[in-house]
Design a protein around this motif. Structure first.
Motif, mmCIF file in Angstrom:
data_model
loop_
_atom_site.group_PDB
_atom_site.id
_atom_site.type_symbol
_atom_site.label_atom_id
_atom_site.label_comp_id
_atom_site.label_asym_id
_atom_site.label_seq_id
_atom_site.Cartn_x
_atom_site.Cartn_y
_atom_site.Cartn_z
ATOM 1 N N SER A 27 -1.852 6.376 3.843
ATOM 2 C CA SER A 27 -2.501 7.258 4.814
ATOM 3 C C SER A 27 -1.636 7.415 6.064
ATOM 4 O O SER A 27 -1.609 8.489 6.684
ATOM 5 C CB SER A 27 -3.879 6.722 5.193
ATOM 6 O OG SER A 27 -4.739 6.708 4.070
ATOM 7 N N VAL A 28 -0.924 6.350 6.425
ATOM 8 C CA VAL A 28 -0.004 6.414 7.570
ATOM 9 C C VAL A 28 1.119 7.413 7.266
ATOM 10 O O VAL A 28 1.504 8.217 8.122
ATOM 11 C CB VAL A 28 0.582 5.022 7.880
ATOM 12 C CG1 VAL A 28 1.666 5.124 8.955
ATOM 13 C CG2 VAL A 28 -0.519 4.065 8.321
ATOM 14 N N CYS B 67 8.487 3.479 6.192
ATOM 15 C CA CYS B 67 7.428 3.101 5.259
ATOM 16 C C CYS B 67 7.482 1.585 5.125
ATOM 17 O O CYS B 67 8.480 1.041 4.653
ATOM 18 C CB CYS B 67 7.660 3.769 3.904
ATOM 19 S SG CYS B 67 6.576 3.169 2.576
ATOM 20 N N ILE B 68 6.429 0.905 5.553
ATOM 21 C CA ILE B 68 6.384 -0.557 5.519
ATOM 22 C C ILE B 68 5.446 -0.980 4.388
ATOM 23 O O ILE B 68 4.232 -1.102 4.571
ATOM 24 C CB ILE B 68 5.901 -1.147 6.859
ATOM 25 C CG1 ILE B 68 6.681 -0.534 8.024
ATOM 26 C CG2 ILE B 68 6.042 -2.666 6.832
ATOM 27 C CD1 ILE B 68 8.167 -0.847 7.996
ATOM 28 N N SER C 176 -1.753 -6.012 3.234
ATOM 29 C CA SER C 176 -2.926 -6.493 3.970
ATOM 30 C C SER C 176 -3.865 -5.361 4.384
ATOM 31 O O SER C 176 -5.083 -5.468 4.249
ATOM 32 C CB SER C 176 -2.490 -7.277 5.215
ATOM 33 O OG SER C 176 -1.667 -6.469 6.050
ATOM 34 N N LYS C 177 -3.304 -4.251 4.850
ATOM 35 C CA LYS C 177 -4.140 -3.175 5.394
ATOM 36 C C LYS C 177 -4.538 -2.133 4.351
ATOM 37 O O LYS C 177 -5.525 -1.418 4.547
ATOM 38 C CB LYS C 177 -3.419 -2.488 6.552
ATOM 39 C CG LYS C 177 -3.160 -3.413 7.736
ATOM 40 C CD LYS C 177 -2.539 -2.654 8.904
ATOM 41 C CE LYS C 177 -2.354 -3.558 10.106
ATOM 42 N NZ LYS C 177 -1.767 -2.838 11.264
ATOM 43 N N ASP D 72 2.843 0.282 -5.251
ATOM 44 C CA ASP D 72 1.459 0.555 -4.837
ATOM 45 C C ASP D 72 1.401 1.678 -3.803
ATOM 46 O O ASP D 72 0.552 2.578 -3.886
ATOM 47 C CB ASP D 72 0.817 -0.708 -4.258
ATOM 48 C CG ASP D 72 0.467 -1.725 -5.331
ATOM 49 O OD1 ASP D 72 0.514 -1.367 -6.516
ATOM 50 O OD2 ASP D 72 0.158 -2.884 -4.967
ATOM 51 N N VAL D 73 2.303 1.624 -2.822
ATOM 52 C CA VAL D 73 2.316 2.644 -1.767
ATOM 53 C C VAL D 73 2.657 4.011 -2.347
ATOM 54 O O VAL D 73 2.001 5.013 -2.036
ATOM 55 C CB VAL D 73 3.320 2.276 -0.652
ATOM 56 C CG1 VAL D 73 3.474 3.445 0.330
ATOM 57 C CG2 VAL D 73 2.869 1.044 0.095
ATOM 58 N N ILE D 74 3.683 4.063 -3.181
ATOM 59 C CA ILE D 74 4.109 5.344 -3.756
ATOM 60 C C ILE D 74 2.983 5.991 -4.554
ATOM 61 O O ILE D 74 2.693 7.188 -4.404
ATOM 62 C CB ILE D 74 5.354 5.150 -4.644
ATOM 63 C CG1 ILE D 74 6.559 4.738 -3.791
ATOM 64 C CG2 ILE D 74 5.673 6.433 -5.406
ATOM 65 C CD1 ILE D 74 7.776 4.332 -4.603
ATOM 66 N N LEU D 75 2.321 5.215 -5.391
ATOM 67 C CA LEU D 75 1.251 5.761 -6.225
ATOM 68 C C LEU D 75 0.049 6.186 -5.387
ATOM 69 O O LEU D 75 -0.567 7.230 -5.647
ATOM 70 C CB LEU D 75 0.833 4.736 -7.279
ATOM 71 C CG LEU D 75 1.894 4.400 -8.336
ATOM 72 C CD1 LEU D 75 1.383 3.329 -9.294
ATOM 73 C CD2 LEU D 75 2.316 5.651 -9.110
ATOM 74 N N ALA D 76 -0.282 5.390 -4.364
ATOM 75 C CA ALA D 76 -1.404 5.740 -3.491
ATOM 76 C C ALA D 76 -1.086 6.994 -2.679
ATOM 77 O O ALA D 76 -1.948 7.859 -2.462
ATOM 78 C CB ALA D 76 -1.729 4.569 -2.563
#
Length: 257
Positions: A68-69, A55-56, A62-63, A94-98
């Motif tokens: 989704s990845v 998980c990056i 930026s993306k 942000d990634v975890i919540l999304a």
């Protein structure tokens, strides 16, 4: 063919049952091996073998599509995701919540995200950390390398970094609480300096306690000794890696299991 041969050796000869599938460092370079999706299918096809991916969070800056990845790789069979070292908790949050929101919308079970933390006690180490792609805010760098006389209770830079990383974990847990994504921790050293390597042990114990206390329930740790043969083999492997000039980070990144 080369990947399948490596996979056979990792599973049959060395007995590995947990493998991280990591893509190429750059999509612009030419690679002769299988794609990440193809490699995932090969690993998933092995009985009793489990795999995870990376998980990056910095890529999400930026993306805006890292969640989704993760969902895509989970559909390939990935059972966990390991982050890069975290020196800025915001992208990870942000990634975890999304990811949690996407899983809820699709009715799928979120896979565990393992949060990585890396101690740092030298500017040289920090430069390497940045080179690896970890985002380090200037305020964080300033805090780690602040003039020691400005600190009421003098601490070394590596101790300050560990304290800061504990705060980052607490921030991530507080901001993602109840979202449904299970979290784990991973501590690694990217340095050859003894104090930075040794600090990983204390840091792991501190982070582990923070994570377990967040469960709001009683917990107990079970431990067991490594068989002497396995311990000796591990020591030989580390010695061989050092003879080849590989850093701890390199050995971790390319180890088969």
């Amino acid at each position: 063919a080369a990947f399948e041969e490596w996979l056979d050796m990792a599973v049959k000869q060395h007995g590995h049952r947990a493998i991280n599938v990591v893509g190429a460092p750059s999509a612009r370079a030419n690679h002769t091996g299988p794609s990440t999706k193809e490699a995932s299918a090969m690993v998933a096809g092995r009985n009793g073998v489990h795999f995870g991916a990376v998980c990056i969070a910095e890529r999400h800056l930026s993306k805006r599509n890292e969640h989704s990845v993760l969902a895509k790789k989970a559909s390939w069979g990935a059972e966990w995701f390991i982050t890069q070292g975290i020196y800025d908790p915001e992208p990870t949050i942000d990634v975890i919540l999304a990811y949690a929101a996407q899983c809820e919308a699709e009715g799928t079970r979120p896979r565990k995200i393992i949060l990585t933390f890396t101690p740092c006690g030298r500017r040289k180490t920090l430069e390497f950390i940045k080179w690896l792609g970890m985002h380090v805010p200037q305020a964080v760098e300033d805090r780690i390398f602040a003039d020691q006389t400005e600190v009421k209770r003098p601490m070394t830079a590596v101790a300050l970094s560990c304290a800061l990383l504990c705060e980052h974990l607490q921030t991530i847990l507080a901001r993602t609480k109840g979202c449904g994504v299970p979290l784990g921790i991973n501590v690694e050293s990217v340095s050859g300096y003894r104090d930075e390597i040794d600090s990983t042990h204390d840091l792991f114990r501190s982070l582990q306690a923070i994570l377990l206390d967040e469960l709001c329930a009683s917990w107990v740790i079970h431990w067991s000794r490594l068989p002497k043969v396995a311990a000796a083999a591990s020591a030989c492997s580390d010695a061989a890696a050092k003879d080849c000039g590989l850093s701890d980070q390199t050995r971790r990144g390319f180890a088969p299991g």
